[in-house]
Write an enzyme that holds these catalytic residues in place. Structure first.
Site, mmCIF file in Angstrom:
data_model
loop_
_atom_site.group_PDB
_atom_site.id
_atom_site.type_symbol
_atom_site.label_atom_id
_atom_site.label_comp_id
_atom_site.label_asym_id
_atom_site.label_seq_id
_atom_site.Cartn_x
_atom_site.Cartn_y
_atom_site.Cartn_z
ATOM 1 N NE ARG A 185 -2.009 1.927 3.391
ATOM 2 C CZ ARG A 185 -1.938 1.870 4.722
ATOM 3 N NH1 ARG A 185 -2.519 0.908 5.385
ATOM 4 N NH2 ARG A 185 -1.262 2.790 5.394
ATOM 5 C CG HIS A 243 -6.772 2.295 5.673
ATOM 6 N ND1 HIS A 243 -7.013 1.005 5.240
ATOM 7 C CD2 HIS A 243 -7.909 2.715 6.269
ATOM 8 C CE1 HIS A 243 -8.255 0.663 5.578
ATOM 9 N NE2 HIS A 243 -8.818 1.681 6.194
ATOM 10 C CE1 TYR A 284 0.442 3.090 8.884
ATOM 11 C CE2 TYR A 284 -1.000 4.629 10.024
ATOM 12 C CZ TYR A 284 -0.705 3.869 8.916
ATOM 13 O OH TYR A 284 -1.548 3.900 7.847
#
Lengths: 346, 387
Positions: free
Chosen positions: B280, B284, B293
């Site tokens: 990815r 998201h 993160y």
């Protein structure tokens, strides 16, 4: 290290201005300081600090053992939370949206709700299942429902929904201390809308979960609401008071189950009128129970001067974002409903 | 381990490592094979021995669709940031995993997506303007063309897996020569629905292909924290289903593996799970901030393995395209997107009452009363779409 520093904060109290997100974060923070069996688990609650930032900073403070990023498995989260609670912990489990809590439904219904009964009081489950709910934030499908009825309808579960930062702080701490499983629903519409100033601190006194809260006394009509809808109702009541001279008794019911009908019915006996306002669907929404308890109690029923009216979302799937505000019951609908019950029979 | 190979480093899980502390045991024979396939390497160089026989037109269509969907993600992001549309999940970085697999299906086969399969949906003929309508918040964008064999996107993670199994099961019961392909991500393999779906697929030997896009991140949770399983493909083995890994940024490998799995299913030999290792590259969804993160350096590494760049090198080496074609196709894609945005804007609905449609087949009189009450109120109060 951070925790040792935090230990020094324990006895401290301070007055802080917070929004709902900050209040919930602070409530968990203070409760974790107060009681080292309290822990948080859920998807993205750790490093990411929760997708709404509700658990922001808590993993840094309490470590990965107490603020736990779980695999993507809601039934696993609920089921292990039950096990953790059985074995001496006080878990606060986060479900990213209430719409994703249904994957864990059988853990709530078949186990969390029944453990006390099934062990004849031998095992109780002090755990909190946190989940954001409700429409109005331009979210996706499955992200906007208000389905508290599922939990209210399940004996053995408590259901709590705060309507302001102060109540979020106090009620969440009371929920963590409650001996039974609490389905804790967060009105995400209120997350960043409005701040409140109040006293906080790890060791301040926390009252247990309350009954219905009379937020404003009045004589003409009782308006009952909760959660994000409560704030809309409060605004409508101001309008009614100022523009129409209608004196509203406004009641918040943050604890939907067990429902404190004594307080509400007493108010209705005084005013003779009741309007319920919530964003849950109409059929078997909380309003249905409120109306039923009024009508099944003769001394309250015969004091009614108008039928009980429910102002709710319709019995349809929450529409996508361009139509969700029209779907949500608004201030105007509540004002009209109150005027209607005031005019009833005249 | 080769860059992009996805395996969790785990301590030994073998009982025999503690032999001295155990009762003597005999070994159980079980199918424990997980293979890995790559045909185009990270630089786009093809392994000619493995190169699948895809016609030039298909290869070019695949490339053009990859470019179109990448540009569409960029355009949607701009519209989202301007507040015109709501949250969506970009496909960026996963185009090869989606297109290499979906192109192995026939129109008569079933396609069961998760929520990040825009590339696959476009290949199946989804109209960009309908996607825009949907993400802008209009149910009208969800209307399906007649005779479609595509399910709508499924947002609750992994919940579509048993549906795909049921669809494939029905194909088997009805003696239809169709295959069902089900997409899901790495996070989904933790959900109960995934395990229940694969259990059924294995027991009833249905013609389904499980296409796992392991993009290494379930929002903030990295693949190695999602499961202690060394690979995701091996999860299929537990259900008696073959599980294979492919380089998910290699469109040829994804195609070749999927084609084998689809043929296998069509021949009545049962289900397969393919773990396509991809990444990815961005957010998201538009509600997410990955800088919180994950390290940019990790994203950088994967950028070097971009599926579109690799395919471009391959097509150029084959003489199927040149720089001018590339430029022209990119412009073509942008034009197509612009036209779709215009069509979407020209078709924005303005009614509210339709929210009462499609609840159940009948019109419940009590619900009709609610509709009337609300419609009267909207008119009195001047409530409109988007209000």
């Amino acid at each position: 290290m951070a925790l040792e520093l935090a230990e020094a904060e324990k006895g401290k109290t301070e007055t802080v201005e917070m929004n709902v997100i900050e209040a919930i974060n602070r409530a968990m923070d203070d409760e974790m300081l107060h009681d080292d069996t309290v822990l948080i688990l859920g998807e993205d609650v750790g490093k990411d600090g929760g997708i709404f930032r509700v658990t922001d900073g808590l993993m840094d403070k309490y470590g990965k053992e107490r603020v736990i990023d779980t695999p993507l498995a809601e039934s696993g989260i609920a089921g292990t939370a039950i096990g953790l609670a059985v074995n001496g912990m006080r878990p606060i489990a986060e479900f990213q949206f209430s719409g994703f809590s249904y994957q864990a439904f059988h853990q709530f219904e078949s186990h969390a709700a029944r453990m006390r009964k099934r062990t004849q009081g031998g095992i109780t489950l002090p755990l909190v299942m946190r989940m954001p709910y409700g429409a109005g934030v331009r979210a996706l499908e499955h992200h906007s429902e208000s389905r508290e009825t599922y939990w209210i309808h399940t004996p053995g579960l408590k259901c709590v929904i705060p309507s302001s930062p102060r109540k979020a702080y106090w009620l969440l701490r009371a929920s963590v201390r409650d001996p039974d499983p609490v389905m804790w629903m967060e009105p995400k519409y209120l997350y960043r809308r409005g701040k409140e100033e109040f006293e906080v601190g790890p060791d301040i006194g926390i009252d247990p979960l309350p009954g219905a809260l009379i937020e404003q006394e009045g004589d003409d009509v009782t308006v009952v609401s909760y959660g994000a809808s409560f704030q809309v109702a409060a605004k409508a009541c101001e309008t009614l008071e100022e523009e129409k001279g209608i004196s509203v008794e406004l009641i918040d019911i943050p604890v939907l189950s067990p429902y404190d009908s004594e307080t509400v019915n007493k108010s209705v006996r005084k005013t003779g009128r009741c309007v319920v306002f919530h964003e849950a669907h109409r059929t078997l929404g909380m309003g249905a129970e409120i109306a039923a308890r009024i009508t099944e109690e003769e001394e309250t029923l015969f004091r009614l001067e108008a039928p009980v009216v429910r102002v709710t979302a319709p019995d349809i799937i929450v529409p996508l974002l361009t139509r969700e505000m029209a779907y949500l019951p608004d201030q105007g609908r509540l004002v009209e409903a109150v005027e209607k019950v005031m005019d009833y029979g005249s | 381990m080769e860059e992009g190979r996805s395996e969790r480093t785990v301590p030994s899980r073998r009982w025999s490592d503690r032999k001295e502390k155990q009762m003597p045991r005999s070994e159980v024979d079980w199918p424990n094979e997980v293979t890995y396939l790559q045909i185009l390497d990270a630089d786009g160089k093809v392994d000619e021995d493995l190169e699948p026989d895809l016609p030039k037109e298909t290869l070019i269509k695949l490339y053009k669709t990859m470019v179109l969907v990448r540009e569409f993600d960029a355009a949607r992001l701009r519209l989202q940031r301007q507040g015109e549309i709501g949250t969506f999940a970009p496909s960026t970085g996963q185009e090869a995993a989606q297109l290499g697999s979906i192109c192995a299906l026939k129109d008569s086969d079933w396609f069961v997506p998760s929520f990040r399969e825009t590339a696959a949906q476009v290949w199946r003929g989804a109209k960009l303007e309908n996607d825009l309508l949907y993400v802008a918040g209009f149910e009208e964008g969800m209307a399906l063309p007649e005779d479609t064999r595509d399910l709508p996107i499924s947002i609750p993670v992994g919940s579509q897996v048993p549906h795909a199994v049921g669809i494939a099961w029905a194909s088997k019961m009805r003696d239809e020569d169709t295959v069902t392909m089900c997409y899901f991500g790495d996070g989904a393999t933790s959900e109960g629905d995934f395990h229940e779906g694969l259990t059924f697929a294995g027991v009833f030997e249905v013609p389904v292909v499980f296409l796992n896009q392991n993009n290494h991140w379930a929002i903030s949770v990295p693949r190695e924290r999602q499961t202690a399983s060394k690979t995701l493909a091996q999860k299929a083995l537990a259900y008696g289903i073959p599980g294979v890994q492919v380089d998910g940024n290699d469109v040829l490998a994804v195609y070749a593996a999927t084609k084998e799995a689809v043929d296998r299913a069509r021949d009545g030999d049962g289900p397969t799970m393919i773990e396509a290792l991809t990444y990815r590259m961005g957010i998201h969804t538009t509600a997410d901030d990955p800088t919180k993160y994950r390290e940019e350096s990790e994203v950088e590494k994967w950028r070097e393995r971009d599926p579109i760049d690799r395919m471009r090198v391959y097509l150029m080496d084959k003489g199927h395209m040149d720089e001018d074609d590339d430029e022209a196709w990119r412009e073509e894609a942008k034009k197509e997107i612009k036209a779709a945005i215009e069509r979407y804007r020209d078709n924005v609905p303005d009614d509210l009452g339709s929210m009462f449609e499609h609840t159940v087949a009948e019109r419940d009189p009590y619900l009709e009363r609610q509709r009337k009450e609300l419609m009267d109120y909207w008119e009195r109060a001047g409530v409109e779409v988007g209000h």
